[in-house]
Write an enzyme that holds these catalytic residues in place. Structure first.
Site, PDB file in Angstrom:
ATOM      1  N   ASN A 212       0.850  -1.200   0.000  1.00 49.48           N
ATOM      2  CA  ASN A 212       0.000   0.000   0.000  1.00 49.48           C
ATOM      3  C   ASN A 212       0.878   1.239   0.000  1.00 49.48           C
ATOM      4  O   ASN A 212       2.108   1.141   0.058  1.00 49.48           O
ATOM      5  CB  ASN A 212      -0.956  -0.020   1.206  1.00 49.48           C
ATOM      6  CG  ASN A 212      -0.196  -0.035   2.510  1.00 49.48           C
ATOM      7  OD1 ASN A 212       0.491   0.920   2.844  1.00 49.48           O
ATOM      8  ND2 ASN A 212      -0.288  -1.137   3.249  1.00 49.48           N
ATOM      9  N   ASP A 309      -3.696  -9.576  13.279  1.00 53.54           N
ATOM     10  CA  ASP A 309      -3.837  -8.177  13.689  1.00 53.54           C
ATOM     11  C   ASP A 309      -2.853  -7.948  14.845  1.00 53.54           C
ATOM     12  O   ASP A 309      -3.092  -8.384  15.976  1.00 53.54           O
ATOM     13  CB  ASP A 309      -5.282  -7.890  14.108  1.00 53.54           C
ATOM     14  CG  ASP A 309      -5.520  -6.397  14.270  1.00 53.54           C
ATOM     15  OD1 ASP A 309      -4.648  -5.712  14.856  1.00 53.54           O
ATOM     16  OD2 ASP A 309      -6.556  -5.915  13.801  1.00 53.54           O
TER      17      ASP A 309
HETATM   18  O1  C5P Z   1      -8.040  -2.545  11.177  1.00 53.28           O
HETATM   19  P1  C5P Z   1      -7.235  -1.398  10.695  1.00 53.28           P
HETATM   20  O2  C5P Z   1      -6.186  -1.798   9.687  1.00 53.28           O
HETATM   21  O3  C5P Z   1      -8.016  -0.211  10.281  1.00 53.28           O
HETATM   22  O4  C5P Z   1      -6.469  -0.924  12.028  1.00 53.28           O
HETATM   23  C1  C5P Z   1      -5.494   0.034  12.019  1.00 53.28           C
HETATM   24  C2  C5P Z   1      -4.636  -0.100  13.249  1.00 53.28           C
HETATM   25  O5  C5P Z   1      -4.324  -1.450  13.524  1.00 53.28           O
HETATM   26  C3  C5P Z   1      -3.301   0.563  13.055  1.00 53.28           C
HETATM   27  O6  C5P Z   1      -2.853   0.984  14.317  1.00 53.28           O
HETATM   28  C4  C5P Z   1      -2.452  -0.570  12.507  1.00 53.28           C
HETATM   29  O7  C5P Z   1      -1.086  -0.354  12.736  1.00 53.28           O
HETATM   30  C5  C5P Z   1      -2.974  -1.748  13.283  1.00 53.28           C
HETATM   31  N1  C5P Z   1      -2.934  -3.023  12.559  1.00 53.28           N
HETATM   32  C6  C5P Z   1      -2.066  -4.039  12.960  1.00 53.28           C
HETATM   33  N2  C5P Z   1      -2.059  -5.240  12.304  1.00 53.28           N
HETATM   34  C7  C5P Z   1      -2.904  -5.458  11.276  1.00 53.28           C
HETATM   35  C8  C5P Z   1      -3.796  -4.445  10.864  1.00 53.28           C
HETATM   36  C9  C5P Z   1      -3.775  -3.245  11.519  1.00 53.28           C
HETATM   37  O8  C5P Z   1      -1.269  -3.826  13.888  1.00 53.28           O
HETATM   38  N3  C5P Z   1      -2.887  -6.618  10.669  1.00 53.28           N
END
Ligand code: C5P
Length: 404
Positions: A212, A309
């Site tokens: 991205n 996550d």
């Molecule tokens: O779910 P989303 O991607 O919107 O969440 C964003 C937050 O979660 C950010 O702080 C990002 O660094 C963290 N994140 C993470 N691991 C992932 C997806 C998101 O640590 N696989």
């Protein structure tokens, strides 16, 4: 960068006086505030009303502004600032300063102050080169006055040479450098903080990947701000375009799984800031050889599976293993507040910094952003700020949260 810093901005008369407006905006965007003083001649080039409206404080113009004098007075005015900036600084004002003259509000404040002064001269090239100006500049330098510019270029009068006011962005950088070089207190000394940053890269085959457009600018700024306050920062970064933050331990990774491992290996920590734009999915079985295009063959189908996550897993660690403070980010397109509230709860983080990255916002990859800050105590709208200002503000809050 300038969070909490108050600048007394003295504007003296010259064609470049209108640039003070842009400088005020830049100071505010960097998180600082500015109180303007206009000399009598500056008011012929820029309107006090405009300056007041932009700075959000009445621009001061005369020494014997009686209301002001009883409220605060010029001595206090000049000393309550964290830095005095003169932009533009005319030959006349510099001469008055060098001679210790005080015959209006600007020169009186400059004489009465014990605050440091940064001057951005602007004048005709011959005036800049005049022996008297040279002498005055030397005197002022010896007195401890700092200078930025002037630039070389075409003058309003048609002549060419040094004398143009430094660009507002350059003056801002000089202001930021000034504060960066002040002996910084180290309130986060002894605290270990993990910062994730940048994009991840999920391979499709040895030469192709899913990624991205995250630039890593916000994560880098946060890591630097924490390190500047004395924290031991473990900076876990995907392949980002922004330069590595100063004073941090850098752990470079490619994939989300590598990022997760690097974060886990860096625990225990006092705090963790998850700024990375982690890829949500990875290719189930990346090809070990480059996938061939092949005549008449249909395009390959990619089977994806979810990445872990990282934020959520760290936030849900049992007490003792969980960092005391876990901070997440949320990039949303629309319905920011509701989505951010839901996300903070779903992720289990203490704080969430949400921004709207709708197309056209320029936030992804840009230097500026707009933040909604969520914690258990509710929401704070930080408004439009530079990413460095966000970093400074967040670092201040982290300092309070992780303080003794
Ligand atoms: O779910 P989303 O991607 O919107 O969440 C964003 C937050 O979660 C950010 O702080 C990002 O660094 C963290 N994140 C993470 N691991 C992932 C997806 C998101 O640590 N696989």
């Amino acid at each position: 960068m300038l969070a909490g810093k108050h600048i007394l901005l003295i504007v003296s008369g010259g064609i470049a006086a209108y640039k003070a407006i842009e400088l005020i905006r830049l100071i505010q965007k960097a998180g600082g505030t500015a109180q303007a003083i206009l000399t009598e001649s500056a008011t012929h080039f820029v309107s006090p009303l405009t300056v007041s409206a932009i700075s959000g404080r009445p621009a001061l113009t005369a020494l014997f502004d009686l209301t002001r004098e009883t409220e605060i007075g010029h001595i206090e005015l000049s000393r309550s600032a964290d830095l005095i900036v003169i932009a533009p600084a005319t030959a006349n004002l510099l001469a008055k300063m060098a001679a210790g003259q005080a015959d209006d509000l600007a020169s009186t404040c400059l004489l009465a102050t014990d605050t440091d002064i940064l001057a951005a001269p602007a004048m005709n090239v011959r005036m800049w080169q005049a022996a008297s100006t040279r002498r005055n500049i030397e005197t002022l330098k010896a007195d401890g006055v700092r200078f930025v510019g002037p630039d070389e270029g075409e003058m309003a009068c048609g002549e060419y040479g040094p004398g143009r006011l430094a660009e507002p962005a350059t003056i801002l950088a000089a202001i930021e450098d000034y504060f960066a070089n002040q002996a910084a207190p180290q309130p986060l000394a002894g605290r270990k903080i993990i910062v994730t940053s940048g994009p991840t890269r999920e391979p499709i085959d040895p030469v192709r990947y899913i990624s991205n457009a995250s630039s890593g600018k916000q994560g880098t700024a946060i890591a630097e701000a924490l390190a500047a306050r004395g924290a031991e920062v473990i900076f876990v970064t995907g392949p980002a375009e922004s330069a590595a933050p100063k004073g941090c331990r850098i752990v470079a990774v490619d994939t989300a799984l590598e990022m997760q491992r690097a974060v886990e290996d860096s625990l225990p920590a006092d705090g963790a800031v998850f700024c990375a734009a982690v890829g949500d999915w990875r290719v189930v079985e990346p090809a070990s050889d480059k996938i061939k295009k092949g005549e008449g063959q249909s395009p390959p189908e990619l089977r994806l599976e979810a990445n872990p996550d990282i934020l959520k897993s760290v936030a849900s660690l049992p007490g003792g293993q969980r960092p005391r403070l876990v901070v997440g980010f949320a990039a949303e397109t629309g319905d920011l507040l509701n989505r951010a509230r839901t996300k903070r709860t779903a992720k289990g983080c203490d704080w969430l910094l949400a921004n709207d990255v709708s197309p056209g916002s320029g936030i992804f990859g840009g230097d500026d952003t707009a933040i909604l800050f969520l914690s258990e105590n509710g929401e704070e709208d930080w408004g439009a700020l530079s990413k460095r200002a966000v970093a400074a503000r967040l670092a201040e809050k982290i300092t309070i949260a992780l303080g003794d």
